[in-house]
Design a protein around this motif. Sequence first.
Motif, PDB file in Angstrom:
ATOM      1  N   THR A  69       0.733  -1.150   0.076  1.00  0.00           N
ATOM      2  CA  THR A  69       0.205  -0.088   0.117  1.00  0.00           C
ATOM      3  C   THR A  69       1.016   1.249  -0.037  1.00  0.00           C
ATOM      4  O   THR A  69       0.598   2.145  -0.702  1.00  0.00           O
ATOM      5  N   ASP A  84       0.584   3.944  -2.982  1.00  0.00           N
ATOM      6  CA  ASP A  84       0.447   5.415  -2.986  1.00  0.00           C
ATOM      7  C   ASP A  84       1.653   6.245  -3.141  1.00  0.00           C
ATOM      8  O   ASP A  84       1.463   7.479  -3.634  1.00  0.00           O
ATOM      9  N   THR A  92      -3.002   1.456  -7.506  1.00  0.00           N
ATOM     10  CA  THR A  92      -4.050   1.778  -6.467  1.00  0.00           C
ATOM     11  C   THR A  92      -4.860   3.018  -7.191  1.00  0.00           C
ATOM     12  O   THR A  92      -4.469   3.491  -7.908  1.00  0.00           O
ATOM     13  N   ARG A 141     -11.140   3.519  -4.306  1.00  0.00           N
ATOM     14  CA  ARG A 141     -10.045   3.157  -3.172  1.00  0.00           C
ATOM     15  C   ARG A 141     -10.884   2.311  -2.136  1.00  0.00           C
ATOM     16  O   ARG A 141     -10.289   1.286  -1.515  1.00  0.00           O
ATOM     17  N   ASP A 151      -9.820  -1.248  -1.324  1.00  0.00           N
ATOM     18  CA  ASP A 151      -9.165  -1.674   0.149  1.00  0.00           C
ATOM     19  C   ASP A 151     -10.128  -2.846   0.721  1.00  0.00           C
ATOM     20  O   ASP A 151      -9.707  -3.689   1.531  1.00  0.00           O
ATOM     21  N   THR A 165      -9.120  -5.952  -0.683  1.00  0.00           N
ATOM     22  CA  THR A 165      -7.749  -6.429  -0.015  1.00  0.00           C
ATOM     23  C   THR A 165      -7.899  -7.038   1.260  1.00  0.00           C
ATOM     24  O   THR A 165      -7.237  -8.141   1.386  1.00  0.00           O
ATOM     25  N   THR A 218      -4.615  -3.460  -9.430  1.00  0.00           N
ATOM     26  CA  THR A 218      -4.389  -2.759  -8.345  1.00  0.00           C
ATOM     27  C   THR A 218      -3.268  -3.820  -7.333  1.00  0.00           C
ATOM     28  O   THR A 218      -3.144  -5.186  -7.639  1.00  0.00           O
TER      29      THR A 218
END
Length: 197
Positions: free
Chosen positions: A65, A69, A75, A83, A87, A90, A152
């Motif tokens: 992450t 970022d 991402t 996002r 997440d 994930t 991602t």
Amino acid sequence: MYTLIGNVRSRAMRVLWTLEELGVPYEHVDAPPRSEAVTRISPAGKVPVLVVDGVPITDSVAIMTFLADRHGALTFPAGTIDRARQDSLTHLILDEVDATLWSAAKHSFVLPEDLRLPQIKDSLRWEFARAEAHLVSRMAEDGPFLMGETMTIADILFAHCGGWAINAKFEITQPRLREHIAMMRDRPAFKRALARG
């Protein structure tokens, strides 16, 4: 320049793959968990460890992450609905796929032999199949990736877990997930990361 500590037979593979997809320079220290190379940086001895400007960062998904970022790739931007969905996927993979496979590994070779419960694997296989169905229901309808057209870190995470599942003889029952794993593992960045072993 980043320094990644950990070997490809561990969760460090996810981070190696992420670094290769990002195309950023890094040094790789091929070290197993609890080795001196790891414990002098991170006393818990867990891998991977990413050293950034002298600061160690631990835990594979936290590292992935951070890298995504920092480099604005793999991402969606923080604070967006996409996002939040990324997440969510994930965390689903971590909670329901990774955790199940890690429990199976612990009862295969990690725990002391007298604490291993081989019979637990039947219930873990049931949990894994349920997690597969849950993940497929959350995948985007279009595009090759979990989120659709955009790759991602969730894709890397799941494909890494998929390889782990195959090695542990956990059947991938969902065709879309089998296709996803095969596609991801065919990527040049995956092959470069794997060659680090």
